[in-house]
Design an enzyme around this catalytic site. Structure first.
Site, mmCIF file in Angstrom:
data_model
loop_
_atom_site.group_PDB
_atom_site.id
_atom_site.type_symbol
_atom_site.label_atom_id
_atom_site.label_comp_id
_atom_site.label_asym_id
_atom_site.label_seq_id
_atom_site.Cartn_x
_atom_site.Cartn_y
_atom_site.Cartn_z
ATOM 1 N N PHE A 1 18.249 50.179 32.277
ATOM 2 C CA PHE A 1 17.691 49.663 33.521
ATOM 3 C C PHE A 1 17.593 50.814 34.525
ATOM 4 O O PHE A 1 18.090 51.908 34.285
ATOM 5 C CB PHE A 1 18.584 48.544 34.075
ATOM 6 N N SER B 1 17.485 41.145 26.520
ATOM 7 C CA SER B 1 18.498 41.635 27.455
ATOM 8 C C SER B 1 17.947 41.601 28.880
ATOM 9 O O SER B 1 16.741 41.755 29.092
ATOM 10 C CB SER B 1 18.913 43.062 27.111
ATOM 11 N N CYS C 1 24.659 43.748 31.974
ATOM 12 C CA CYS C 1 23.714 43.540 30.877
ATOM 13 C C CYS C 1 24.136 42.308 30.071
ATOM 14 O O CYS C 1 25.226 42.273 29.503
ATOM 15 C CB CYS C 1 23.665 44.766 29.970
ATOM 16 N N THR D 1 22.628 38.765 27.505
ATOM 17 C CA THR D 1 21.617 38.313 26.551
ATOM 18 C C THR D 1 21.136 36.925 26.964
ATOM 19 O O THR D 1 21.935 36.004 27.125
ATOM 20 C CB THR D 1 22.193 38.258 25.128
ATOM 21 N N ALA E 1 31.539 36.950 27.985
ATOM 22 C CA ALA E 1 32.744 37.181 27.193
ATOM 23 C C ALA E 1 33.936 37.396 28.123
ATOM 24 O O ALA E 1 33.789 37.587 29.335
ATOM 25 C CB ALA E 1 32.554 38.389 26.288
ATOM 26 N N HIS F 1 26.558 48.519 32.064
ATOM 27 C CA HIS F 1 27.952 48.532 31.631
ATOM 28 C C HIS F 1 28.827 48.762 32.866
ATOM 29 O O HIS F 1 29.155 49.896 33.223
ATOM 30 C CB HIS F 1 28.175 49.634 30.592
ATOM 31 N N THR G 1 22.224 55.298 46.815
ATOM 32 C CA THR G 1 22.703 56.670 46.993
ATOM 33 C C THR G 1 23.928 56.660 47.891
ATOM 34 O O THR G 1 23.905 56.066 48.980
ATOM 35 C CB THR G 1 21.613 57.559 47.619
#
Length: 226
Positions: free
Chosen positions: A2, A40, A47, A49, A63, A101, A157
């Site tokens: 991404f 995704s 991230c 599904t 999860a 992540h 930033t």
């Protein structure tokens, strides 16, 4: 992959336990109709599904690791989430490399307009904002001034970093404020933090260079006359 350029916000409809996972339902017309099951997407920088997709809604399973390390498990129905589909190969990289992540959930410690609210010139639609985020300890070593960071999946930033990296300050433009979920997050709310992967790689390489090139053992010392 991404880029942290949020396409739109969606609305969390439900968060329910299903066996060993928790499933979210998100209302996202405009994005849901472009997905197929198994695709995704980034939900507030995480991230996930897509499951059971229809033209208006999609579902996704969270999860235990996702619940433990991100802000998603703390959401309630009606919460706004930032949405981004993966970047197609060859597309312009508008933000920076975001993997989805999340390193951990930080905390929104301030979101203040640059112009005081009681100033006659204040207009929420046109003012800049200063965002301050308390950074989870695991990610503090990767926070550098003028470096990139993803907060809630938004490519931003870093303007300033405090002495120990525990808090960062970021300038927020009016468009970012209005088109993402930042304007809906209260002070103290959890916020997903993902450090720039390029900074992580550079940090890892520097750590490797500092390691001795051999193990200093008693046998080595004897063999070399020590």
């Amino acid at each position: 992959m991404f880029t942290g350029i949020v396409e739109q916000t969606g609305t969390l409809v439900s968060l329910e336990t299903r066996g060993g996972v928790r499933r979210i339902t998100v209302e996202a017309p405009g994005i849901a109709n472009r997905m197929r099951e198994g695709d995704s997407l980034a939900v507030s920088g995480v991230c996930l599904t897509a499951l059971d997709v229809d033209p208006v809604y999609f579902h996704a399973d969270l999860a235990h690791e996702t619940l433990a390390k991100t802000s998603l498990g703390a959401l309630a129905p009606g919460s706004k989430v930032n949405l981004e589909l993966p970047t197609a190969a060859g597309s312009p990289l508008g933000g920076h490399v975001v993997q989805g992540h999340v390193d951990g959930a930080g905390t929104i410690s301030a979101l203040d307009p640059v112009i005081a609210r009681d100033d006659p010139a204040f207009d929420e639609r046109t003012t800049d904002w200063t965002l301050k985020v308390s950074v989870p300890e695991i990610a503090r070593k990767w926070m550098i001034p003028k470096g990139s960071v993803a907060i809630e999946g938004i490519s931003l930033t870093i303007a300033e970093v405090d002495d120990d990296g525990a808090e960062i300050s970021i300038a927020i433009l009016p468009l970012t404020y209005s088109r993402t979920n930042l304007h809906s997050l209260p002070i103290g709310a959890p916020a997903n933090v993902e450090a720039d992967v390029l900074v992580k790689l550079a940090w890892q390489q520097s750590q490797e260079q500092q390691k001795p090139s051999f193990d200093l053992t008693e046998s080595w010392l004897v063999a070399n006359g020590y």
